[in-house]
Structure formats: C-alpha cells, structure tokens
Design a protein around this motif. Structure first.
Motif, PDB file in Angstrom:
ATOM      1  N   THR A  64      -2.282 -16.230  -1.143  1.00  0.00           N
ATOM      2  CA  THR A  64      -2.742 -14.846  -1.000  1.00  0.00           C
ATOM      3  C   THR A  64      -3.407 -14.334  -2.265  1.00  0.00           C
ATOM      4  O   THR A  64      -3.341 -14.948  -3.320  1.00  0.00           O
ATOM      5  N   GLU A  65      -4.023 -13.166  -2.133  1.00  0.00           N
ATOM      6  CA  GLU A  65      -4.629 -12.476  -3.269  1.00  0.00           C
ATOM      7  C   GLU A  65      -4.502 -10.980  -3.037  1.00  0.00           C
ATOM      8  O   GLU A  65      -4.219 -10.530  -1.903  1.00  0.00           O
ATOM      9  N   SER A  66      -4.707 -10.187  -4.079  1.00  0.00           N
ATOM     10  CA  SER A  66      -4.636  -8.732  -3.924  1.00  0.00           C
ATOM     11  C   SER A  66      -5.757  -8.242  -3.035  1.00  0.00           C
ATOM     12  O   SER A  66      -6.885  -8.729  -3.105  1.00  0.00           O
ATOM     13  N   CYS A  67      -5.444  -7.282  -2.208  1.00  0.00           N
ATOM     14  CA  CYS A  67      -6.444  -6.728  -1.303  1.00  0.00           C
ATOM     15  C   CYS A  67      -7.398  -5.828  -2.089  1.00  0.00           C
ATOM     16  O   CYS A  67      -6.973  -4.907  -2.785  1.00  0.00           O
ATOM     17  N   SER A  68      -8.681  -6.107  -1.966  1.00  0.00           N
ATOM     18  CA  SER A  68      -9.689  -5.354  -2.741  1.00  0.00           C
ATOM     19  C   SER A  68     -10.074  -4.040  -2.074  1.00  0.00           C
ATOM     20  O   SER A  68     -10.669  -3.167  -2.713  1.00  0.00           O
ATOM     21  N   THR A  69      -9.728  -3.863  -0.811  1.00  0.00           N
ATOM     22  CA  THR A  69     -10.144  -2.654  -0.087  1.00  0.00           C
ATOM     23  C   THR A  69      -8.971  -1.740   0.266  1.00  0.00           C
ATOM     24  O   THR A  69      -9.150  -0.747   0.935  1.00  0.00           O
ATOM     25  N   CYS A  70      -7.753  -2.110  -0.165  1.00  0.00           N
ATOM     26  CA  CYS A  70      -6.583  -1.291   0.155  1.00  0.00           C
ATOM     27  C   CYS A  70      -5.729  -1.134  -1.093  1.00  0.00           C
ATOM     28  O   CYS A  70      -6.175  -1.402  -2.205  1.00  0.00           O
ATOM     29  N   ASP A  71      -4.499  -0.700  -0.916  1.00  0.00           N
ATOM     30  CA  ASP A  71      -3.574  -0.522  -2.027  1.00  0.00           C
ATOM     31  C   ASP A  71      -3.472  -1.818  -2.832  1.00  0.00           C
ATOM     32  O   ASP A  71      -3.330  -2.897  -2.285  1.00  0.00           O
ATOM     33  N   SER A  72      -3.521  -1.713  -4.140  1.00  0.00           N
ATOM     34  CA  SER A  72      -3.529  -2.900  -4.995  1.00  0.00           C
ATOM     35  C   SER A  72      -2.248  -3.722  -4.875  1.00  0.00           C
ATOM     36  O   SER A  72      -2.215  -4.878  -5.264  1.00  0.00           O
ATOM     37  N   TYR A  73      -1.170  -3.093  -4.367  1.00  0.00           N
ATOM     38  CA  TYR A  73       0.079  -3.821  -4.213  1.00  0.00           C
ATOM     39  C   TYR A  73       0.099  -4.663  -2.939  1.00  0.00           C
ATOM     40  O   TYR A  73       0.955  -5.513  -2.761  1.00  0.00           O
ATOM     41  N   GLN A  74      -0.845  -4.408  -2.039  1.00  0.00           N
ATOM     42  CA  GLN A  74      -0.914  -5.164  -0.798  1.00  0.00           C
ATOM     43  C   GLN A  74      -1.542  -6.530  -1.041  1.00  0.00           C
ATOM     44  O   GLN A  74      -2.402  -6.701  -1.888  1.00  0.00           O
ATOM     45  N   LYS A  75      -1.083  -7.524  -0.267  1.00  0.00           N
ATOM     46  CA  LYS A  75      -1.618  -8.877  -0.355  1.00  0.00           C
ATOM     47  C   LYS A  75      -2.338  -9.228   0.941  1.00  0.00           C
ATOM     48  O   LYS A  75      -1.992  -8.752   2.011  1.00  0.00           O
ATOM     49  N   GLN A  76      -3.343 -10.064   0.821  1.00  0.00           N
ATOM     50  CA  GLN A  76      -4.044 -10.580   1.985  1.00  0.00           C
ATOM     51  C   GLN A  76      -4.283 -12.072   1.775  1.00  0.00           C
ATOM     52  O   GLN A  76      -4.168 -12.585   0.662  1.00  0.00           O
ATOM     53  N   TRP A  77      -4.591 -12.779   2.877  1.00  0.00           N
ATOM     54  CA  TRP A  77      -4.920 -14.201   2.736  1.00  0.00           C
ATOM     55  C   TRP A  77      -6.081 -14.342   1.755  1.00  0.00           C
ATOM     56  O   TRP A  77      -7.071 -13.601   1.848  1.00  0.00           O
ATOM     57  N   SER A  78      -5.973 -15.272   0.827  1.00  0.00           N
ATOM     58  CA  SER A  78      -7.083 -15.516  -0.091  1.00  0.00           C
ATOM     59  C   SER A  78      -8.227 -16.154   0.675  1.00  0.00           C
ATOM     60  O   SER A  78      -8.027 -16.758   1.745  1.00  0.00           O
ATOM     61  N   VAL A  79      -9.424 -16.049   0.140  1.00  0.00           N
ATOM     62  CA  VAL A  79     -10.592 -16.610   0.821  1.00  0.00           C
ATOM     63  C   VAL A  79     -10.482 -18.142   0.874  1.00  0.00           C
ATOM     64  O   VAL A  79     -10.946 -18.764   1.845  1.00  0.00           O
ATOM     65  N   ILE A  88       5.611 -20.160   7.503  1.00  0.00           N
ATOM     66  CA  ILE A  88       4.792 -19.853   6.323  1.00  0.00           C
ATOM     67  C   ILE A  88       4.435 -18.376   6.304  1.00  0.00           C
ATOM     68  O   ILE A  88       4.526 -17.710   5.258  1.00  0.00           O
ATOM     69  N   GLN A  89       4.038 -17.841   7.449  1.00  0.00           N
ATOM     70  CA  GLN A  89       3.661 -16.429   7.503  1.00  0.00           C
ATOM     71  C   GLN A  89       4.847 -15.526   7.172  1.00  0.00           C
ATOM     72  O   GLN A  89       4.703 -14.535   6.440  1.00  0.00           O
ATOM     73  N   LYS A  90       6.035 -15.860   7.674  1.00  0.00           N
ATOM     74  CA  LYS A  90       7.223 -15.057   7.374  1.00  0.00           C
ATOM     75  C   LYS A  90       7.590 -15.146   5.895  1.00  0.00           C
ATOM     76  O   LYS A  90       8.098 -14.182   5.312  1.00  0.00           O
ATOM     77  N   ALA A  91       7.335 -16.309   5.284  1.00  0.00           N
ATOM     78  CA  ALA A  91       7.677 -16.502   3.873  1.00  0.00           C
ATOM     79  C   ALA A  91       6.774 -15.697   2.946  1.00  0.00           C
ATOM     80  O   ALA A  91       7.030 -15.630   1.741  1.00  0.00           O
ATOM     81  N   LEU A  92       5.723 -15.100   3.489  1.00  0.00           N
ATOM     82  CA  LEU A  92       4.838 -14.251   2.690  1.00  0.00           C
ATOM     83  C   LEU A  92       5.211 -12.773   2.807  1.00  0.00           C
ATOM     84  O   LEU A  92       4.636 -11.927   2.127  1.00  0.00           O
ATOM     85  N   LEU A  93       6.179 -12.458   3.674  1.00  0.00           N
ATOM     86  CA  LEU A  93       6.622 -11.074   3.863  1.00  0.00           C
ATOM     87  C   LEU A  93       7.733 -10.743   2.869  1.00  0.00           C
ATOM     88  O   LEU A  93       8.534 -11.612   2.510  1.00  0.00           O
ATOM     89  N   PRO A  94       7.825  -9.498   2.424  1.00  0.00           N
ATOM     90  CA  PRO A  94       8.841  -9.150   1.424  1.00  0.00           C
ATOM     91  C   PRO A  94      10.259  -9.072   1.980  1.00  0.00           C
ATOM     92  O   PRO A  94      11.222  -9.279   1.253  1.00  0.00           O
ATOM     93  N   SER A  95      10.415  -8.766   3.275  1.00  0.00           N
ATOM     94  CA  SER A  95      11.742  -8.539   3.843  1.00  0.00           C
ATOM     95  C   SER A  95      12.237  -9.749   4.628  1.00  0.00           C
ATOM     96  O   SER A  95      11.465 -10.395   5.334  1.00  0.00           O
ATOM     97  N   VAL A  96      13.537 -10.019   4.507  1.00  0.00           N
ATOM     98  CA  VAL A  96      14.183 -11.083   5.272  1.00  0.00           C
ATOM     99  C   VAL A  96      15.470 -10.511   5.853  1.00  0.00           C
ATOM    100  O   VAL A  96      16.313  -9.988   5.118  1.00  0.00           O
ATOM    101  N   TRP A  97      15.624 -10.595   7.181  1.00  0.00           N
ATOM    102  CA  TRP A  97      16.832 -10.104   7.830  1.00  0.00           C
ATOM    103  C   TRP A  97      17.923 -11.148   7.765  1.00  0.00           C
ATOM    104  O   TRP A  97      17.682 -12.344   7.922  1.00  0.00           O
ATOM    105  N   LEU A  98      19.150 -10.683   7.548  1.00  0.00           N
ATOM    106  CA  LEU A  98      20.314 -11.565   7.525  1.00  0.00           C
ATOM    107  C   LEU A  98      20.940 -11.653   8.920  1.00  0.00           C
ATOM    108  O   LEU A  98      20.643 -10.839   9.789  1.00  0.00           O
TER     109      LEU A  98
END
Length: 484
Positions: free
Chosen positions: A383-398, A257-267
C-alpha cells in the motif's frame, strides 16, 4: 500436515504458509525489490561516519547500504570505524535487512552461506545450534561441528543436521567452503560493485520458516514444481496446481491478505484489537468490544487479554510488523493475570521464525517488545498513502495494482477469443505506459489475444476492469466510437 502455497507464475512471486489450515505468514518478492536479504555484494565505502560508528557502502543501487562498526569482521577491540575502513575501500558485504522506502539496506561483513542442514559462517568462530534439537543432540552436534571446522569458521546446525550422517555433513561443509572461496575470487574480478551471491529464493525462505519437514508444497509453476519434487526428501509432499484460477484465489488466500491490511481484528469472544503503525513504532490497542462477559470484570478482562495476546502474536507474523511494538492490554489489577497474559504472548511468538524480544509490562501497564526487521511489513509492501484523501488513509500502491492486473490477464491465457480490452485508472495507465520500462509489452505477453489498453474517463470505477473479451474487430470498433 502444514502447507506452503506458491504463486510463481507472474513477476510478483508470493508464498503463503498455512498451519492447521490457516494462513500464518505471507511472503512477497518483486523483481524491482533489490537487494534481497541474504544477497552478498562487493561494494565500495562511499562515506565514513565516525560520529555514529558507521559507514555508507555503494553496492550498485540508488540507495547506498549502511554498515555499523559492530558488523565489521576486523572490529575485535571496538576500534573507531575510521581506523577500520576508509573511503574507496572494497568490502564483501551481505544484506542483513532489506531497503525500505526511506532507508538503504543494512549490511554486514559477517557472511552466512546457507546449506541444507547447516549454515556456514566464515568468520564467527562458534557453533550455534537449532533450539528444536534435544539436549542430547545439542551436545553431539556441537562436538561434531567443532571437529569439522577450523578457526575462524563457524556453523549453525539446523534441526535436520541431527538426522544426517557425518559423511554428508562433512561433504556439505566442504561444498559451502567452496562457495565462499568462489565468492572471494569473484570479488577480485569486480571493478567497483556487484552481486556475488544470491541469497534465499522465496521458496527457500518459506521452507526455512516451517518448523518441520512434514509439509506439503503446492506450486503453480511447472519448472519450480519439477525442481523441488526432485530435490526435496521424502517427508515433503510436492504437488502441482493445474487450475486456471489464480492459486491464491483458489486457496482463499487473497481475502486473508486484504484483511491483514485493515487496522481492526475481531477476537473470538467479540473483543477487538486495533493495530496502528507509525514510523517510530506499532501500537496494538485491546478492548472488550462486544464482549461484556458472564462473570466478574477481572475474569472478563483476563479472557479478552489472553485472546488478544494470542491474536496479536499471530498478526505480527502475518503482517510482518517489526521494530518497536507496544501492546495496550486492558488494565489488569492482579500480577498473576499479567504473567498469564505475558506467557501466552511468549508462547505464540516462540513459533515465529523472526526473532522477537519481549520486555514485559511497564509501570503504565503497557507490554513492550521488539521484532527483528528483515524486510518491509505487508502494508508497506502493498500500500501507499492516498494522495486524494486523508493522509492517514492507505490505498493499494500502483505497483500492487500492476501485479494484480498481470495476474488477472494470466488467468485469460487460455482464451480462444482474438481480443481483450481492459480499462485502467489514470495513475495505473500512467504507470503501465511509462516509457523505458516495457510494462505494457509485458502485459501484452500474458494473453494470446490482442490486448487493448485504454484509460478510463471516470474516476468512480475500479482501478482496472475488463471491458470486453471477444472478436478484436468488435473491440476496435467500440474503442473508435468512444474516442469520438
């Protein structure tokens, strides 16, 4: 044998479908996420929108549902929607697509009532057949369906219907008709809006997403284990997980699940795909990464693109990505290579229970496809957008953190200590202690010991962690000391 792992012990219900030992799909169902796909409601038309041939329907939730004129049963001659419905009118509707953060649920009047071997369609007027049926079975089951229904009824014949005797099929149709009649009768008793029929549970949805009946089901909830052990036929193998560790952790599903939230996937060959989703569409970018190849460039590109097509198809299902999708494969000069890559992608997508339409390569060499949306993507759910960092970053939602905390406390259900002390980040503490929701009390019920919940004084630590498990008098003394 394929497996489905069910994590049903806490309020967030989860299922993981494993094929050949690998996780191919994650299903999540939360108590606060309603209305669910498949649910049937009686609602009232709140607003008619002739300009877009649609209407808003109040089904009893904060967000109104949305129905297009093509999803109205009466719309046989493509009449304007304001000639078909009016404000204040009651309709029986089914959730076609679940609500998202910005949109209400998509609704339809074309109701489907699911059964074990078939799906009853009160208004469709046709027989649909499982693609997995043989040509001979398709002819036989189509004729059987036509013999057993009357206009305007319709049926979807599942794969299992071909191995079910005619008497059982007839009995099932009769039972589903009675369910539909009951829905209609209950609708007359509702004054404004309300739930009439609950669609698939997470267990039923998972079973429908597995291609055959030779599957092992592993439950961590005793009631659900006994229910499906007694209900499912012999080809299913139903077992009970009795470990104290969370079942998803035991089967190594949490890291997936954690890997599925990352943008990159190695072949496998060192190449890479990058998955980026926006409101409008999802872009999958393919590059060779660390792979330089031992042959000519065209062979290197083809090998990478074939692996990328296979992985992209798998990731769309695993991440539940829907809507418009563009795959930017590495440029191929040969048309036969493009066809080979497209065939590989279609082959992988054919195993996906959610319908995907592949449009092929554009003049710019981009692969276009669309995947039907039934519910939010895995990322949108967790996840949700991070309120304290770059708006493009995601963090676990509350909400996700709360359910993780709930599962952690459930693992302490057999502790013999008298006290458990946990510390929460500011945002999680605010969420847990928010008045009117009983979230704190729900957490207290997870452990037999006295639970102490405090807010962390620093933001550098994790969102939540266990400070101490031990005698409650010691914990109380430490909390008093730190509060001075």
């Amino acid at each position: 044998m394929n497996k489905i792992i069910f994590n049903l012990t806490t309020s967030e219900k989860r299922a993981a479908i494993l094929q050949d030992g690998k996780v191919v799909e994650i299903l999540i169902e939360r108590p606060e996420e309603y209305p669910k796909a498949g649910n049937v409601y009686v609602g009232q038309v709140s607003k008619v929108l002739p300009g877009i041939h649609a209407a808003f329907i109040d089904i009893g939730f904060e967000q109104n549902g949305f129905i297009h004129s093509t999803d109205l049963v009466k719309n046989q001659d493509q009449q304007p929607i304001n000639e078909l419905v009016h404000e204040g009118q009651s309709l029986i509707v089914q959730v076609k697509r679940e609500a998202s953060k910005n949109k209400g649920p998509l609704l339809t009047e074309n109701i489907t009532v699911p059964g074990e071997n078939l799906v009853y369609l009160p208004f469709s007027g046709h027989i649909a057949l499982s693609k997995k049926l043989s040509d001979e079975d398709k002819v036989r089951m189509k004729q059987l369906g036509e013999d057993l229904i009357t206009s305007p009824e319709g049926l979807i014949m599942r794969t299992s219907s071909a191995s079910t005797d005619i008497a059982s099929i007839g009995k099932e149709i009769k039972e589903l008709r009675e369910v539909w009649t009951s829905i209609q009768e209950d609708a007359l008793k509702v004054k404004k809006s309300g739930l009439l029929f609950e669609g698939h549970s997470i267990v039923d949805t998972a079973l429908n997403h597995v291609p055959d009946q030779r599957v092992g089901l592993v439950f961590d909830n005793a009631d659900m284990y006994r229910r499906y052990r007694d209900q499912l036929p012999d080809p299913y193998e139903v077992s009970m997980y009795r470990g104290s560790e969370n079942i998803f952790s035991h089967y190594q599903i949490e890291p997936v699940i954690q890997k599925a939230l990352l943008p990159s996937v190695w072949l496998k060959n060192g190449g890479q795909i990058q998955i980026d989703s926006t409101e409008a569409l999802t872009v999958v970018d393919v590059n060779t990464g660390k792979f330089t190849g031992k042959q000519d460039r065209e062979r290197t590109v083809l090998e990478t693109n074939l692996l990328a097509a296979e992985e992209a198809g798998k990731q769309l299902r695993l991440r539940n990505i829907s809507g418009m999708i563009v795959i930017d494969f590495i440029r191929m000069s040969k048309e036969e290579h493009q066809k080979e890559v497209e065939m590989k992608l279609r082959e992988v997508l054919s195993k996906d229970p959610i319908h995907t339409k592949v449009y092929g390569f554009t003049a710019l060499g981009l692969m276009e496809l669309t995947r039907q949306k039934v519910r939010d993507s895995l990322s949108a759910q967790l996840t949700e957008s991070c309120s304290t960092c770059d708006s493009y970053q995601k963090q676990w939602s509350v909400e996700s953190l709360y359910h993780q905390l709930e599962r952690m406390l459930y693992e302490l259900r057999n502790t013999e200590e008298t006290g458990v002390w946990i510390e929460l980040s500011h945002r999680l503490y605010q969420y847990v202690t928010e008045s009117g929701y009983n979230r704190e009390k729900h957490l207290l019920d997870q452990v037999p010991a006295q639970l102490y919940i405090t807010e962390k004084s620093t933001a550098k630590l994790k969102e939540f962690h266990v400070r101490q498990i031990g005698p409650k008098n010691e914990i109380e003394a430490r909390i008093r000391q730190e509060s001075r």
